[in-house]
Enzyme design. Sequence first.
Site, PDB file in Angstrom:
ATOM      1  N   HIS A 179      36.112  37.920 -42.281  1.00  0.00           N
ATOM      2  CA  HIS A 179      36.708  37.307 -41.003  1.00  0.00           C
ATOM      3  C   HIS A 179      35.989  36.123 -40.669  1.00  0.00           C
ATOM      4  O   HIS A 179      36.474  34.763 -40.445  1.00  0.00           O
ATOM      5  CB  HIS A 179      36.827  38.114 -39.781  1.00  0.00           C
ATOM      6  N   VAL A 197      35.630  38.341 -49.571  1.00  0.00           N
ATOM      7  CA  VAL A 197      34.403  38.511 -49.322  1.00  0.00           C
ATOM      8  C   VAL A 197      33.705  39.898 -49.384  1.00  0.00           C
ATOM      9  O   VAL A 197      34.559  40.755 -49.103  1.00  0.00           O
ATOM     10  CB  VAL A 197      33.917  37.989 -47.824  1.00  0.00           C
TER      11      VAL A 197
HETATM   12  P1  AMP Z   1      42.908  41.249 -41.377  1.00  0.00           P
HETATM   13  O1  AMP Z   1      42.329  41.352 -39.694  1.00  0.00           O
HETATM   14  O2  AMP Z   1      42.422  42.399 -41.797  1.00  0.00           O
HETATM   15  O3  AMP Z   1      44.427  41.162 -40.883  1.00  0.00           O
HETATM   16  O4  AMP Z   1      42.487  40.059 -41.741  1.00  0.00           O
HETATM   17  C1  AMP Z   1      42.774  38.845 -41.132  1.00  0.00           C
HETATM   18  C2  AMP Z   1      42.566  37.761 -42.132  1.00  0.00           C
HETATM   19  O5  AMP Z   1      41.082  37.925 -43.084  1.00  0.00           O
HETATM   20  C3  AMP Z   1      43.550  37.851 -43.522  1.00  0.00           C
HETATM   21  O6  AMP Z   1      43.817  36.442 -43.895  1.00  0.00           O
HETATM   22  C4  AMP Z   1      42.617  38.550 -44.479  1.00  0.00           C
HETATM   23  O7  AMP Z   1      43.194  38.298 -45.817  1.00  0.00           O
HETATM   24  C5  AMP Z   1      41.292  38.139 -44.339  1.00  0.00           C
HETATM   25  N1  AMP Z   1      40.291  39.033 -44.745  1.00  0.00           N
HETATM   26  C6  AMP Z   1      40.306  40.180 -44.537  1.00  0.00           C
HETATM   27  N2  AMP Z   1      39.279  40.770 -45.151  1.00  0.00           N
HETATM   28  C7  AMP Z   1      38.793  39.860 -45.988  1.00  0.00           C
HETATM   29  C8  AMP Z   1      37.735  39.497 -46.916  1.00  0.00           C
HETATM   30  N3  AMP Z   1      36.927  40.553 -47.431  1.00  0.00           N
HETATM   31  N4  AMP Z   1      37.488  38.566 -47.695  1.00  0.00           N
HETATM   32  C9  AMP Z   1      38.266  37.358 -47.293  1.00  0.00           C
HETATM   33  N5  AMP Z   1      39.228  37.570 -46.389  1.00  0.00           N
HETATM   34  C10 AMP Z   1      39.467  38.516 -45.679  1.00  0.00           C
END
Ligand code: AMP
Length: 284
Positions: A37, A176
Amino acid sequence: MRIITSPAEMTAWAREQQSDGHSLALVPTMGYFHKGHLALMLMAADKVDKVVVSLFVNPIQFGPGEDLDQYPVDPARDEELARSQGVSVLFMPTREDMYPPGFQTVVSVPELSRHLCGADRPGHFNGVTTVVCKLLHIVRPDCAVFGEKDFQQLAVIRRMVADLNMDVEILAHPIVREPDGLAMSSRNSYLGSEERQQALCLSRSIAHARSLYATGVRDTTRLAEEVRDIIKKVTGAHIQYISFFNRTTLESVNQTDENTQMALAVTIGGRVRLIDNGRLVEAG
Ligand code: AMP
């Protein structure tokens, strides 16, 4: 950094900033921040003057029996982390703010949503596109940043933005990972220490498929079998899907080429559903 909970106040703040000539980025999240994030927030900050991060655990993208009620939350820690990244606004609407009585509109991208995770989680992507569409309308940012961790989500959102002529640039950040290869995810917090080791089978599978591809294996049935063999050996790991597909259409392919993406969903310990993906030819 300002904390805003009301959508109307969020819109008013965004319009004021834009009339002062500032460019805006939106980073939609469900909170419980990790380095993935934070990397999205930094990417946004590099691109625009003011970054808005939304934190909303969106109930309509969870199916019955999924982890909506267990989804990890720690708003105080998230606030500190967002502040440390130079975020201008943390937008934290309530469920009632986002879905007041009478709410009934659904934004749907049916074709791209039916593959991969969409097959296991009916209705999930309608929930995602509906909330992202709302957030984009509330903030009207110049750009919005999403992670490639959710590869299908990114494809579905890009389609929605193009189909609805939404005037926003969609930026993608690479996955990441932890030093040992596990893709960062808020859901990793559900894993016990043994399960944390078992979860490495996802990234190992992608690495294995890549090395087979590098030695000339193109047949996806063979690649999928090899990956299944890796995961079957891991106690407590259960495959939901393994797919080799075209990066744009998300249609599965029999023979891989440089546009082939691999994705998989695996449950660990019968409860924790993890996803990962990668290109067979590493970009760059
Ligand atoms: P989430 O809070 O899991 O809904 O994720 C919010 C945003 O962060 C989304 O666009 C996800 O694709 C991105 N995201 C979550 N985990 C990762 C990661 N490990 N690497 C890159 N982006 C991430």
